[in-house]
Enzyme design. Sequence first.
Site, PDB file in Angstrom:
ATOM      1  N   THR A 173       0.867  -1.187   0.000  1.00 33.33           N
ATOM      2  CA  THR A 173       0.000   0.000   0.000  1.00 33.33           C
ATOM      3  C   THR A 173       0.894   1.224   0.000  1.00 33.33           C
ATOM      4  O   THR A 173       1.612   1.478   0.977  1.00 33.33           O
ATOM      5  CB  THR A 173      -0.903   0.015   1.245  1.00 33.33           C
ATOM      6  N   LYS A 217       1.013   5.509   8.070  1.00 33.67           N
ATOM      7  CA  LYS A 217       1.647   5.878   6.785  1.00 33.67           C
ATOM      8  C   LYS A 217       0.570   6.029   5.696  1.00 33.67           C
ATOM      9  O   LYS A 217       0.572   6.984   4.922  1.00 33.67           O
ATOM     10  CB  LYS A 217       2.661   4.778   6.453  1.00 33.67           C
ATOM     11  N   LYS A 250      -7.430   1.859  -2.813  1.00 31.19           N
ATOM     12  CA  LYS A 250      -6.958   1.379  -1.503  1.00 31.19           C
ATOM     13  C   LYS A 250      -6.982   2.514  -0.468  1.00 31.19           C
ATOM     14  O   LYS A 250      -7.259   2.288   0.706  1.00 31.19           O
ATOM     15  CB  LYS A 250      -5.555   0.783  -1.653  1.00 31.19           C
TER      16      LYS A 250
END
Length: 279
Positions: free
Chosen positions: A85, A228, A160
């Site tokens: 990701t 993150k 995502k």
Amino acid sequence: MIGLGAMGLGMARNLAKAGYLTAVYNRTAAKTAEFKVAACQSPEALAAEVDIVLICVSADQDVLNIVEAIALTINPGSIVVDLSTVSSATAKKAAACLAEKQVAFLDAPVSGGVEGAKNGTLVMMAGGDAGALEKARPVLEAMAARIIHMGAIGSGQAAKAVNQVMCAGINQAVTEALAFAQAQGLAMDKVIDVISGGAAGNWFLHHRGLTMTQGTFAPGFKLALHHKDLKICQEIAAQAGVSIPLTAMTVADYEWLMAEGYGDEDISALYRLKTHTHL
Ligand code: NAP
């Protein structure tokens, strides 16, 4: 397969079972020991040997470092699929670097947790050339139950990011509601069981509800990794002029927990903040 972390290990085992795994690389070499395929000393060595390179590492710069390394040796006509990701911008940079070598790149982040990786039931959101995806699809189907082509390079990561914003809200809702249940002295196993079967039931409650109420926060999905992702989501939201206050709240909560040393715990460690009992 490059990257045998919490996600990559389960994926690699499923690739091996399906007969697709021919070589592995992991920064910490000991994790390659269980595989009866070539254990490569570097990403470059792996890329020279295979037609499809799968990557699952932590963050943007890790992906870019690996892509730059494999670009040195990869054969033209190969396909690189990044399952990590990261941002759409990183996906576009990686694709541009590999296009110079006549190599197709797909950004194909996944959802479904370590359980999904272990069981081969991940959902995958893919961006990039549709033809390259069709070529890679049989391999990807060894890891994922659903693979959706979202569009051009970067659109898998964009989808995502939506998932990660939603997970932030779900984490806030589930940890807060369970802390509320605990404060009322309810039997937590019964609360989780009954609510899981109704309209508020969800994956996170089902898989992480009981463990968090028992004060167990083994990853799973590391809190620092979700942090993150949410920082990427905040950048996208700022550019798009969209307000995502639940994400801002979660980023602040995670930063507090990370400063206290809980960054490598599962994201359900947010329960610590809601109850103040496991701090
Ligand atoms: P993890 O358990 O922390 O594993 C990270 C992996 O990346 C390890 O194999 C690590 O190698 C490798 N790595 C990190 N930096 C590297 C570098 N600079 N060069 C080479 N290898 C490097 O993380 P994870 O949970 O598997 O997550 C991997 C990716 O999947 C992340 O992007 C995450 O956001 C995403 N993801 C995670 C979940 C989840 O539930 N865990 C779900 C969906 C997506 P070492 O073994 O040497 O440390």
